[in-house]
Motif scaffolding. Structure first.
Motif, short mmCIF file in Angstrom:
data_model
loop_
_atom_site.label_atom_id
_atom_site.label_comp_id
_atom_site.label_asym_id
_atom_site.label_seq_id
_atom_site.Cartn_x
_atom_site.Cartn_y
_atom_site.Cartn_z
N TYR A 47 -27.82 0.95 -31.51
CA TYR A 47 -28.00 1.85 -30.38
C TYR A 47 -28.27 3.25 -30.89
O TYR A 47 -27.62 3.74 -31.79
N GLU A 48 -29.27 3.90 -30.37
CA GLU A 48 -29.63 5.24 -30.79
C GLU A 48 -29.53 6.21 -29.62
O GLU A 48 -29.95 5.91 -28.51
N MET A 49 -28.93 7.37 -29.92
CA MET A 49 -28.83 8.41 -28.90
C MET A 49 -30.19 9.08 -28.72
O MET A 49 -30.92 9.31 -29.67
N VAL A 50 -30.54 9.35 -27.48
CA VAL A 50 -31.82 10.01 -27.17
C VAL A 50 -31.57 11.50 -27.11
O VAL A 50 -30.66 11.95 -26.41
N LYS B 194 -17.84 4.86 -23.92
CA LYS B 194 -17.88 6.30 -24.22
C LYS B 194 -17.12 7.09 -23.17
O LYS B 194 -16.41 8.04 -23.49
N THR B 195 -17.27 6.69 -21.91
CA THR B 195 -16.57 7.38 -20.83
C THR B 195 -15.06 7.24 -21.00
O THR B 195 -14.31 8.23 -20.89
N PHE B 196 -14.61 6.01 -21.32
CA PHE B 196 -13.19 5.77 -21.52
C PHE B 196 -12.66 6.53 -22.73
O PHE B 196 -11.56 7.10 -22.69
N THR C 94 -17.68 11.01 -29.90
CA THR C 94 -18.08 10.08 -28.83
C THR C 94 -19.39 10.50 -28.20
O THR C 94 -20.28 9.67 -27.95
N CYS C 95 -19.53 11.78 -27.93
CA CYS C 95 -20.78 12.29 -27.33
C CYS C 95 -21.97 12.09 -28.27
O CYS C 95 -23.07 11.76 -27.83
N ARG C 96 -21.72 12.29 -29.56
CA ARG C 96 -22.79 12.12 -30.54
C ARG C 96 -23.12 10.64 -30.78
O ARG C 96 -24.22 10.30 -31.21
N GLY C 97 -22.17 9.76 -30.55
CA GLY C 97 -22.37 8.35 -30.81
C GLY C 97 -22.48 8.05 -32.29
O GLY C 97 -23.15 7.11 -32.70
N SER C 98 -21.82 8.87 -33.12
CA SER C 98 -21.86 8.72 -34.57
C SER C 98 -20.83 7.68 -35.01
O SER C 98 -19.63 7.84 -34.77
N THR C 99 -21.30 6.63 -35.67
CA THR C 99 -20.40 5.56 -36.08
C THR C 99 -19.39 6.02 -37.14
O THR C 99 -18.22 5.64 -37.09
#
Length: 251
Positions: free
Chosen positions: A248-251, A18-20, A82-87
């Motif tokens: 993986y789930e975003m908190v 995510k950082t990259f 990326t921040c949301r982590g939505s596939t």
């Protein structure tokens, strides 16, 4: 369902990806700004040259401007996805990067090929523009712009104007003059007198050199940005895959 220990092991990997990807998206956004700038620059700086080389106006600068604007928007979208982590957002982002890669690759190849075709086409078009010069239409204005900016006169030299109908009435165009103080209409109507007052170098060689170098720059930038998309495609696909496979789930 993956175990808690498995999730703990993969979480640092996902954080790293995510950082990259965020860093990449910001750089991608900046390349969009560059394309916008190149498109505006091409429209302002090369319009006179391209208008003489082609029978119709070119949309190339507008394509670059439009592409740059879309990249700016999707660069921000990539950061958000990326921040949301939505596939599904990451997959959409990867698909967009793939389309941009293909489009810029085609644009770069086209620009490179056009770079080598300039001389053959420009010679006849510029010669025609000089012969039909009247000082009023857009081609005549393009000729004036080129002669003033490159400090040149005629196709091969200033004597080319002696064979034109414009010369019989008004002499060599004022855009050929080194200094308008001594470059009077009477002087411009006499090729021998005009020799000391107008630019002696023809425009053909100078114009083709300018166009080839500038189109080479544009093609190079397009190629560079195109292959840069491969990094983003790889990162977006990897992150989406890690999130999906490890639930993986975003908190």
């Amino acid at each position: 369902m993956s175990s808690p220990s498995r999730r703990l092991q993969t979480k640092p990997v996902i954080t790293c990806l995510k950082t990259f990807l965020i860093s990449y998206s910001l750089i991608f956004w900046f390349t969009g700004v560059i394309l916008l700038a190149v498109g505006v620059w091409g429209k302002v700086s090369l319009e006179a040259y391209i208008s003489l080389a082609t029978d119709e106006g070119t949309n190339a600068p507008y394509v670059l401007i439009g592409t740059g604007a879309v990249i700016v928007i999707f660069g921000l979208f990539g950061c958000f996805a990326t921040c949301r982590g939505s596939t599904w957002m990451l997959k959409l982002y990867a698909m967009f990067l793939t389309l941009v890669f293909l489009a810029e690759l085609v644009a770069g190849i086209s620009g490179f090929l056009f770079r080598h075709e300039i001389k053959a086409k420009f010679s006849s078009k510029y010669d025609e523009a000089v012969k039909n010069y009247d000082g009023k239409d857009h081609r005549s204005q393009a000729v004036d712009t080129i002669q003033r900016s490159l400090k040149c006169c005629g196709v091969r030299n200033y004597k080319d104007w002696g064979n034109t109908s414009y010369f019989k009435e008004d002499g060599v165009p004022a855009s050929c003059c080194k200094d308008t103080t001594h470059c009077t209409p009477d002087v411009r109507k006499d090729l021998e007198q005009a020799a000391d007052e107008v630019y002696g170098t023809g425009c053909f060689v100078l114009v083709t050199d300018v166009m080839e170098s500038n189109l080479g720059i544009i093609a190079g930038i397009s190629f560079g940005i195109a292959f840069f998309q491969l990094i983003g495609i790889f990162l977006a696909c990897c992150l989406s895959r890690y999130i999906t496979n490890n639930q993986y789930e975003m908190v």
